[in-house]
Write a protein that holds these residues in place. Structure first.
Motif, short mmCIF file in Angstrom:
data_model
loop_
_atom_site.label_atom_id
_atom_site.label_comp_id
_atom_site.label_asym_id
_atom_site.label_seq_id
_atom_site.Cartn_x
_atom_site.Cartn_y
_atom_site.Cartn_z
N ARG A 147 0.84 -1.20 0.00
CA ARG A 147 0.00 0.00 0.00
C ARG A 147 0.87 1.25 0.00
O ARG A 147 1.73 1.43 0.86
CB ARG A 147 -0.93 0.01 1.21
N ALA A 148 0.61 2.12 -0.96
CA ALA A 148 1.42 3.35 -1.07
C ALA A 148 1.26 4.22 0.17
O ALA A 148 2.24 4.80 0.66
CB ALA A 148 1.00 4.12 -2.33
N ALA A 149 0.03 4.32 0.70
CA ALA A 149 -0.19 5.16 1.89
C ALA A 149 0.57 4.59 3.09
O ALA A 149 1.10 5.35 3.91
CB ALA A 149 -1.69 5.25 2.18
N SER A 150 0.62 3.26 3.22
CA SER A 150 1.34 2.65 4.33
C SER A 150 2.84 2.89 4.22
O SER A 150 3.51 3.16 5.22
CB SER A 150 1.05 1.15 4.38
N ARG A 151 3.36 2.81 3.02
CA ARG A 151 4.79 3.06 2.84
C ARG A 151 5.14 4.50 3.21
O ARG A 151 6.18 4.76 3.83
CB ARG A 151 5.20 2.75 1.39
#
Length: 792
Positions: free
Chosen positions: A257-261
């Motif tokens: 997940r881009a937001a998690s990264r």
């Protein structure tokens, strides 16, 4: 010979484990420089000073009671899970045959390992139970006996900063935070605190699961926080961010997940930079919202064509003001005329409007009701405007007048004696003809003629009834139609009103439907209620300034992220070989579409950056094209690689797992000032890992719990099959599965092991049932080296 071979194998395995006395000596004699040299000799890779310190802790750690490790307690109290208790979950019973399974994690925050044979229920009773009791998804498999109540309870000891965090969340949901300062037991309730006078609270979570009586297969939940019933949503919002559960699937999903990264990377950013970016973003969003609102209001206003364009772009001249006043006065008079016209109609049709459900004259009544609801100056659709209903009223009146003409013609054709073609005249002609047929008053012909006259009399009576129905009383057709058109307002007046309305609209160059709105806009110009010449330019300027501020904040945030990304790439890459990964990690930052020119303002992430984790597998011969040997970790990394990469990132960037893997909202993660999770549960994150990599993972977990990695430290619960992790743990819990007499359900026992019991369990983990004696010697060696690591 076989025995000798086996013993040699065991001893070789023992020798393969780096001695902790060696590492302790390295730190005591040469510090970080010697540590880097030692690491380089073992792994052909140099560790940074930061990674070396975090890999091999040289600080004594607080121990956990009832274990083989006895250290002095840390002066700073730490929040931790005390126990988790399951009742009637998945049909499991304990060795006494009842449905209660309780796992106690000790009285301090430390590294707790949970071991047992595959399928014994470790993940179910720890990670799954923790997920469910904090608001996670519950499946039907958890409630196998629908006749009995199933529940999971969690008891947590809260110290600062978690105590303040939970108190504020409880208060946010209308729950008194004082419930945290009472410890609930089976026989008493008393205030709690530590010996040093620090504030201590207890969080007691309970979730009861009941199968639906409708047979739909759904589970009903009853949730409580310290005996206070709450909704499942509130339970999740309050409790879920406090704990992080990491397994292979969670690690894989988090890195995908881009937001998690990005949330993971932002852990390394100073809170003041993030707060400045959040504030400038909110100010920019508010300025944009204000500009759009003013623009929409201006677009909805209708002004004469002579005031639009360039003439409507500076202060009004006196001549324009006088012209405006003339137009407003003119339209004020016309508005009063329209209002009088409406009032006249209302008075005439009050009875019809009050009985609007009558069928007669229904079209006119409907139009009058709609006309009555219209107000001059309201901004509505053309089809529902006062002018549209006025036109409809005129058409309805014309239609009724046409009906009245037809009704009069019908009456004349039926009952008039002056119209040659009427039914009454035709009837008289028939009578005269019958008289000529029989001049005598007797005889058969006379009787037949009389009979015909009688029938004509019946026809005449019917004609008279028809005539009276058309025009013969208050309920007749003609009377009803005459009442409908008796408006008190002549059709000439209606036509004159419509004509003048159209003339005014042409004068101002607008649609007649928009004349009331134009009147309102002109009045606003005179009164100064809407200063369109000033408000919109000011709003646009405010938006421009806010955009510049937000852009600068995004640039500052991006610069800080570049530094963190560079350091993280280097540190993780240096650490990966010790985890059995001959790889290079590159944290790459790119920009969203629009970049700094049109920065992103949505809730998902902060700023304009997009983070990609690129994993490249090192080539033995070197010089290979990087695109052929790696790429985005979500595409090229296996689940095991992702788990170890995530563990390495947490080691180098403490708190990243909490920001990445728990169920916090994006806003919660961005705001900062949020404490690390109380507990991190690693569910077999070391699966498929052995040798030196397994030893490194064990020591990384120990450093996380001690505070070497995260300064404050966490309670680390590791569900594992690794003997290295079990040997270094502060507390060792074994989940065993057996059977009970008289019961078909699997029996499970959770117990804390120490001394010889612990040594035997570690030996079982290392060799199963083979070479038991040698395996126990190996277990002793692992425990001894773990003690040396802790002492160092």
């Amino acid at each position: 010979m076989a025995m000798v071979t086996m013993m040699l194998s065991i001893y070789c395995l023992v020798l393969a484990v780096p001695s902790q006395s060696f590492w302790a000596s390295a730190f005591s004699t040469g510090g970080v420089a010697i540590t880097k040299r030692v690491c380089s000799g073992l792994h052909n890779n140099k560790f940074s000073a930061r990674c070396a310190v975090r890999l091999w802790s040289d600080v004594p750690v607080g121990g956990c009671d009832d274990s083989d490790h006895k250290y002095s307690s840390s002066p700073q109290q730490k929040s931790h899970i005390v126990s988790v208790k399951s009742h009637n979950i998945a049909g499991i019973v304990n060795d006494e045959g009842n449905c209660d399974i309780e796992i106690e994690f000790g009285s301090t925050a430390c590294l707790v390992c949970v071991t047992g044979e595959s399928g014994s229920g470790k993940s179910l009773l720890v990670s799954k139970a923790l997920d469910v009791v904090t608001g996670g998804k519950a499946t039907n498999a958890l409630v196998q006996n629908s006749e009995k109540e199933s529940w999971i309870e969690l008891t947590v000891r809260l110290c600062e900063p978690h105590l303040s965090t939970v108190s504020s969340r409880l208060q946010h949901f209308g729950i008194d935070p004082l419930i945290l300062y009472h410890q609930h037991t089976e026989d008493t309730t008393h205030d709690v605190g530590d010996d040093n006078g620090h504030a201590v609270g207890y969080l007691h979570l309970q979730r009861i699961l009941v199968a639906s009586s409708s047979g739909s297969g759904k589970l009903k939940s009853t949730c409580r926080i310290n005996e206070k019933q709450v909704s499942l949503k509130n339970l999740r919002e309050i409790a879920s961010p406090l704990f992080t559960i990491v397994d292979v699937g969670v690690a894989s999903g988090a890195l995908n997940r881009a937001a998690s990264r990005l949330a993971m990377l932002d852990i390394g950013i100073d809170d003041s930079i993030k707060q400045q970016c959040i504030q400038s973003r909110d100010l920019y969003k508010e300025a944009t919202k204000r500009r759009k609102r003013i623009k929409k209001e201006l677009e909805s206003r209708i002004l004469p064509s002579s005031m639009q364009g360039n003439a409507y772009g500076s202060e009004l001249e006196q001549e324009q003001i006088e012209l405006l006043e003339h137009w407003v006065d003119e339209l004020d008079l016309f508005e009063a005329r329209v209002n009088r016209f409406q009032e006249a109609l209302y008075e005439q049709y009050s009875e019809l409007i009050a009985h609007g459900n009558r069928s007669d004259g229904n079209n006119i009544i409907s139009t009058l009701q709609q006309l009555r609801e219209c107000v001059w100056g309201d901004r509505i659709d053309d089809d529902d405007s006062i002018f549209a209903h006025l036109l409809q009223f005129r058409e309805d009146i014309k239609a009724v007048e046409s009906q009245l003409i037809a009704a009069n013609a019908a009456y004349e054709g039926l009952a008039s004696l002056t119209v040659p073609e009427s039914a009454a005249v035709s009837l008289e002609k028939v009578r005269k003809l019958l008289y000529t047929i029989s001049a005598d008053d007797t005889g058969p012909m006379f009787e037949k003629v009389e009979r015909t006259h009688e029938l004509l009399n019946i026809v005449e009576e019917s004609l008279n009834d028809c005539a009276r129905s058309i025009d013969g009383g208050a309920d007749s057709i003609i009377s009803t139609l005459e009442n409908a058109v008796c408006t008190g307002v002549s059709m000439e007046e209606v036509d004159g009103l419509v004509a003048d309305w159209n003339a005014l609209a042409r004068k101002h160059g607008i649609s007649p439907y928009a004349l009331p709105t134009c009147h309102t806009s002109l009045r606003h110009e005179i009164d100064g209620n809407v200063e369109a010449l000033k408000l919109l330019p000011e709003a646009e300027e405010d938006e421009r300034v806010a955009l510049e501020d937000y852009t600068q904040s995004c640039k500052a945030l991006s610069s800080a992220r570049e530094i963190v990304a560079s350091n993280l790439s280097r540190s993780v890459t240096e650490l990966l070989p010790s985890l059995g990964l001959e790889c290079t990690l590159h944290v790459q930052l790119t920009q969203r579409p629009g970049g700094f020119d049109d920065p992103y303002c949505g809730p998902e992430t902060l700023g304009v950056d997009v983070v990609d984790l690129l994993l490249f597998h090192n080539e033995a011969n070197g010089g290979a094209n990087e695109s052929k040997r790696g790429g985005n970790i979500e595409h090229v990394g296996s689940s095991g690689e992702k788990s170890r990469v995530l563990l390495a990132i947490e080691t180098c960037l403490p708190g990243s797992i909490g920001a990445t893997c728990n169920n916090c909202s994006a806003e919660y993660t961005q705001n900062g000032n949020n404490p690390n999770p109380i507990s991190i549960v690693y569910d077999e994150i070391d699966a498929h890992v052995g040798g030196r990599a397994a030893v490194t993972i064990a020591k990384l977990l120990a450093d996380q719990s001690s505070g070497e990695a995260s300064q404050a430290g966490n309670q680390i619960i590791a569900i594992t099959h690794s003997a290295s992790v079990a040997a270094i743990a502060d507390r060792h819990i074994v989940i065993e599965r057996g059977s009970t007499s008289g019961s078909t359900s699997p029996a499970v026992r959770a117990s804390v092991v120490n001394g010889s019991s612990r040594r035997k369990e570690i030996a079982r983990m290392a060799s199963g049932d083979l070479a038991v004696g040698e395996a126990e010697m190996f277990a002793d060696a692992l425990i001894r080296d773990a003690l040396l690591h802790r002492d160092a």
